[in-house]
Design a protein around this motif. Structure first.
Motif, PDB file in Angstrom:
ATOM      1  N   ASP A 202       0.820  -1.220   0.000  1.00 47.33           N
ATOM      2  CA  ASP A 202       0.000   0.000   0.000  1.00 47.33           C
ATOM      3  C   ASP A 202       0.846   1.259   0.000  1.00 47.33           C
ATOM      4  OD1 ASP A 202       1.005  -0.282   2.575  1.00 47.33           O
ATOM      5  OD2 ASP A 202      -0.820   0.494   3.539  1.00 47.33           O
TER       6      ASP A 202
ATOM      7  N   ASP B 283      -4.418   4.494  -2.858  1.00 51.95           N
ATOM      8  CA  ASP B 283      -5.726   4.959  -3.314  1.00 51.95           C
ATOM      9  C   ASP B 283      -5.656   5.525  -4.721  1.00 51.95           C
ATOM     10  OD1 ASP B 283      -4.153   7.079  -2.273  1.00 51.95           O
ATOM     11  OD2 ASP B 283      -5.927   8.341  -2.014  1.00 51.95           O
TER      12      ASP B 283
ATOM     13  N   HIS C  32       0.622   6.027  -1.930  1.00 49.09           N
ATOM     14  CA  HIS C  32      -0.737   6.406  -2.313  1.00 49.09           C
ATOM     15  C   HIS C  32      -1.473   5.289  -3.063  1.00 49.09           C
ATOM     16  CE1 HIS C  32       0.149  10.524  -1.091  1.00 49.09           C
ATOM     17  NE2 HIS C  32       1.257  10.469  -1.831  1.00 49.09           N
TER      18      HIS C  32
ATOM     19  N   ARG D 121      -4.394   2.215  -7.118  1.00 52.36           N
ATOM     20  CA  ARG D 121      -5.363   1.131  -7.264  1.00 52.36           C
ATOM     21  C   ARG D 121      -6.113   1.180  -8.591  1.00 52.36           C
ATOM     22  NH1 ARG D 121     -10.776   0.785  -6.435  1.00 52.36           N
ATOM     23  NH2 ARG D 121     -11.621  -1.289  -5.866  1.00 52.36           N
TER      24      ARG D 121
END
Length: 277
Positions: free
Chosen positions: A45, A50, A48, A53
């Protein structure tokens, strides 16, 4: 090229006459069944997730692979298991393996995702156990042909060749227990294909698919230069079995988004095969 490398190249040329292309194409209706495999180190992870992804999911959807091998898969409080998340988005079955016990909130490992019917699955932990390394395995049905796909991630330090050799022995022992005659072994080996600790692969009958196909120059490194100063090809696709004919290979997920976000600190590798009798 070393003398050993030349001998391997000669063996490849003798065993597998190949039509070398740089981009896998879907098999025509009259062709033998085809198999597309992609491997990618997710970088868990970091940096970043987010933002990374959607790049990973959209990129994998475009590649339309039969099997996706992921390394550095993470789940923890507030983060759904990344392989299960990607598999759900793409509609793939997921086989996640970890040295962390089932039921523990924080788990880290490798995964295989398949859109083909799964005939069998297995996993093994690699020595030394405190290095948190595993091999994942799926046997899949490709239009009536059983193919075994294995995914691993070996020790990472530059001076850890002996550890990688020991782990690879465990990987190959697991492969031998489950190989039905056509096997693809992929993952992040943290060593280049001609490294001494990886020579057991050639002795076990595995071929370095990108090297056999003389791929485009951009496959000289699978490490993203945005993160690494020295480029190396350490993410590999190996195959063995007379029924598997490699058709093509190329680097994938190797471009940043408009905002400068990269899918991962590694590039992915896609390989295409034709399966015969």
């Amino acid at each position: 090229m070393t003398r050993a490398g030349l001998r391997v190249a000669v063996v490849i040329a003798c065993l597998w006459p190949l039509a070398c292309t740089h981009a896998p194409r879907p098999a025509a209706a009259t062709d033998a069944p085809g198999l597309r495999v992609v491997t990618l180190n997710l970088y868990h992870d970091r940096d970043h997730w987010d933002r990374r992804r959607p790049l990973v999911i959209d990129g994998l959807r475009t590649l339309d692979a039969d099997v996706i091998a992921l390394q550095e898969v993470l789940q923890k409080a507030g983060l759904r298991n990344q392989a299960e998340d990607i598999g759900a988005a793409l509609g793939y079955a997921v086989h996640f393996v970890s040295t962390d016990p089932p039921g523990q909130e924080h788990r880290y490992g490798n995964a295989l995702l398949s859109r083909r019917p799964v005939l069998a699955r297995s996993e093994a932990r690699l020595q030394p156990l405190d290095d948190s390394r595993t091999v994942a395995h799926l046997r899949i049905d490709v239009q009536g042909h059983a193919v075994d796909v294995f995914n691993t991630h070996l020790h990472w330090t530059d001076d850890g060749a002996a550890i990688r050799a020991r782990q690879l022995d465990d990987v190959l022992a697991h492969v031998d227990r489950h190989d039905a005659g056509a096997s693809v072994l992929v993952g992040d080996f943290n060593a280049e294909a001609d490294a001494p600790e990886l020579q057991a692969l050639a002795r076990a009958g595995f071929v370095d698919v990108p090297a056999a196909l003389e791929p485009a120059a951009n496959l000289r490194t699978t490490l993203n230069p945005h993160y690494f100063e020295r480029g190396r090809r350490i993410d590999h696709v190996f195959a063995r079995g007379a029924r598997l004919r490699p058709l093509a290979t190329r680097r994938v997920l190797d471009a940043a988004a408009d905002d400068g976000t990269w899918p991962s600190d590694h590039f992915g590798v896609l390989a295409g095969f034709r399966i015969g009798h």
